[in-house]
Enzyme design. Structure first.
Site, PDB file in Angstrom:
ATOM      1  N   TYR A 119       0.834  -1.203   0.000  1.00 24.58           N
ATOM      2  CA  TYR A 119       0.000   0.000   0.000  1.00 24.58           C
ATOM      3  C   TYR A 119       0.872   1.257   0.000  1.00 24.58           C
ATOM      4  O   TYR A 119       0.640   2.194  -0.766  1.00 24.58           O
ATOM      5  CB  TYR A 119      -0.924  -0.006   1.217  1.00 24.58           C
ATOM      6  CG  TYR A 119      -1.828   1.200   1.309  1.00 24.58           C
ATOM      7  CD1 TYR A 119      -2.985   1.289   0.536  1.00 24.58           C
ATOM      8  CD2 TYR A 119      -1.525   2.256   2.163  1.00 24.58           C
ATOM      9  CE1 TYR A 119      -3.818   2.389   0.617  1.00 24.58           C
ATOM     10  CE2 TYR A 119      -2.349   3.370   2.248  1.00 24.58           C
ATOM     11  CZ  TYR A 119      -3.493   3.429   1.478  1.00 24.58           C
ATOM     12  OH  TYR A 119      -4.312   4.526   1.555  1.00 24.58           O
ATOM     13  N   TYR A 126       2.793   4.590  -3.339  1.00 25.13           N
ATOM     14  CA  TYR A 126       3.072   6.020  -3.293  1.00 25.13           C
ATOM     15  C   TYR A 126       4.524   6.303  -3.668  1.00 25.13           C
ATOM     16  O   TYR A 126       4.831   7.351  -4.225  1.00 25.13           O
ATOM     17  CB  TYR A 126       2.768   6.579  -1.898  1.00 25.13           C
ATOM     18  CG  TYR A 126       1.309   6.508  -1.545  1.00 25.13           C
ATOM     19  CD1 TYR A 126       0.373   7.319  -2.189  1.00 25.13           C
ATOM     20  CD2 TYR A 126       0.846   5.612  -0.586  1.00 25.13           C
ATOM     21  CE1 TYR A 126      -0.973   7.243  -1.877  1.00 25.13           C
ATOM     22  CE2 TYR A 126      -0.502   5.531  -0.264  1.00 25.13           C
ATOM     23  CZ  TYR A 126      -1.406   6.347  -0.911  1.00 25.13           C
ATOM     24  OH  TYR A 126      -2.737   6.270  -0.607  1.00 25.13           O
TER      25      TYR A 126
END
Length: 522
Positions: A352, A356
């Site tokens: 997760y 980014y």
């Protein structure tokens, strides 16, 4: 009379030769070459003697380059200075002589250091200097070189003598090479994050995911404090130390680590941060938020709330099968519908956060600066008054670099570990760095002269690509870059290397099994 600048070039004769060929054992040098090439000069230069030698060599080359540049077209005749045949004004001449004399004094100082750096000594030997050196400087060569590097970096030399680096040409080759470098850098960062997740699980640490936002009325305070993020993570580390009943000024490296990636929101371009905390012990006051509740729908840690002074934070416990929270008796949470939280692997939070890292490169963040133009139109005026800042990915020192010990591996095995591809292990870049560090320690007793003799001839990759593009064409350039760095697969390496990967539990097959571990709890 101006000084005889031409005499400067005679000083170079005192520079110790890097090629004492008469004394070399060529068989020994040839045997060293594979290890030195695999380890790399930049890694070996972390050793004191070789590092100082390289530092002074680079400093001298730059100063000589600047002096040569300044002397182009300059001649002196009976006290007058001529530049490409034109007589210079007296004030111009005086300034030129003054600056050049200072430059030559700086070079002379560097040349004075060189005889103290015995290239026939081992690379891990900290140089001290002879008796004459001590009488003149009252400090060791090690102290002198470190002070010189700190107080007089090469950038300052370029700035003072107005000799900036030449800007590189932007073409297809440079763009592809830059993109390849950024991709490799992001990949290495993700590997460190995933390895830290793996290690935290193995060691039974608590993992907490947090999102840090910036409140409108705290923006200016955040931008005014260059250490805002550092102070925040240090405070969390001290909370962990306090929970372990240790002193606040102790190092928290052994009980707390962090990873933080900045992001600009896709909707309004607003800056916020995603952080992962790794804690051996939860801060005091950390209790199961679902204890005594009929609906177990809470996940936030009250002990970590209100620790971020610049806005809102949401510290959430990362839950999976056999996690540290479950072993501490925490209940398994449910979603908004009252159903048990969806089972995910312990690596899920790593993936997760990793998205980014892939989403935003350092260059993307640099281009954004304060955030997108859409960031809260009412704050445009305030933001325009704030200094632009570059927000990079931050992490603890040596974060995610821990690997199974390599002290008993052969040099051949270490060399192979520096060349592994991603197909052999998803942690190939971490293995490479650990293997290079182990090799540096083993090569510490090699002399500087032998290292310099055995170092490979370096190739300017960009120039090589530009020269090759005529033969291969632009369309094949990407695959050409990949072919230049061929990686080893499991079928290419020795049994010793395979056994190490199996014992460390980092083969692709082993990690694929572990990634299927799913969440559970009470």
């Amino acid at each position: 009379m101006p000084p005889n600048f031409g005499g400067f070039f005679m000083v170079r004769s005192y520079y110790p030769s890097e090629c004492h060929a008469d004394y070399f054992d060529f068989e020994r040098i040839e045997a060293l070459k594979p290890a030195i090439e695999a380890c790399g000069i930049s890694t070996l230069s972390q050793s004191p003697m070789l590092g100082f030698h390289k530092q002074m060599d680079n400093r001298i080359k730059l100063l000589e380059e600047i002096l040569s540049f300044r002397m182009q077209g300059v001649e002196f005749d009976n006290g007058d200075m001529y530049v490409y045949g034109h007589k210079a004004a007296s004030d111009v001449r005086d300034e030129f002589v003054s600056v050049t004399e200072k430059l030559m004094d700086e070079l002379a100082q560097c040349y004075n250091v060189l005889p103290q750096l015995d290239i026939n000594n081992t690379i891990d030997h900290p140089p001290e200097g002879d008796e004459k050196w001590f009488l003149e400087n009252e400090k060791t060569v090690t102290q002198f070189c470190r002070k010189l590097a700190a107080e007089r970096p090469l950038k300052d030399i370029r700035d003072e003598y107005n000799y900036p680096k030449k800007k590189g040409i932007k073409d297809e080759c440079s763009r592809l090479l830059e993109a390849s470098t950024m991709k490799s850098r992001r990949g290495f960062t993700i590997q460190r994050l995933m390895n830290a997740m793996r290690q935290a699980h193995a060691d039974g640490w608590f993992i907490v995911f947090d999102t840090l936002t910036l409140a409108d009325d705290r923006l200016e305070a955040f931008y005014d404090n260059p250490n805002a993020l550092r102070d925040y993570f240090r405070d969390i580390g001290r909370m962990v130390l306090a929970a372990e009943r240790r002193k606040a000024n102790d190092s928290h490296a052994d009980c707390y680590q962090y990873f933080c990636v900045p992001e600009y929101g896709t909707a309004n371009g607003r800056l916020h941060f995603h952080a992962v905390h790794f804690m051996r012990t939860l801060p005091s006051g950390s209790v199961d938020p679902n204890f005594g509740r009929r609906v177990r729908n809470r996940r936030q840690l009250n002990s970590l709330q209100n620790t971020w002074p610049y806005g809102y934070s949401m510290p959430i416990a990362v839950r999976y099968t056999q996690d540290a929270f479950s072993r501490s008796g925490w209940l398994w949470p449910v979603d908004a519908k009252g159903e048990p939280l969806k089972a995910t692997s312990y690596m899920a939070v790593g993936f997760y956060v990793a998205k980014y890292v892939n989403k935003k490169s350092d260059m993307d963040l640099a281009a954004k600066g304060l955030g997108a133009k859409e960031w809260n139109n009412s704050l445009k005026t305030k933001l325009s008054l704030l200094p632009k800042k570059l927000f990079r990915i931050r992490m603890s020192r040596n974060f995610g670099m821990k690997m199974f010990t390599m002290t008993n591996l052969s040099m051949e095995c270490l060399i192979q570990l520096t060349k592994l591809g991603y197909d052999a292990t998803p942690f190939n870049q971490i293995l490479k760095q650990n293997a290079k560090r182990e090799m540096r320690l083993r090569l510490g007793k090699v002399t500087v002269a032998d290292v310099l003799a055995a170092q490979p001839v370096t190739t300017n990759l960009l120039k090589f690509m530009r020269a090759s593009i005529k033969m291969i064409g632009v369309s094949n350039l990407q695959s050409f870059i990949a072919s230049m760095t061929q990686k080893l697969t499991l079928s290419d390496i020795s049994d010793e290397s395979k056994n190490y990967l199996d014992k460390a539990g980092i083969t692709t097959a082993c990690l694929r099994i572990k990634s299927k571990w799913t969440a559970g709890g009470k």
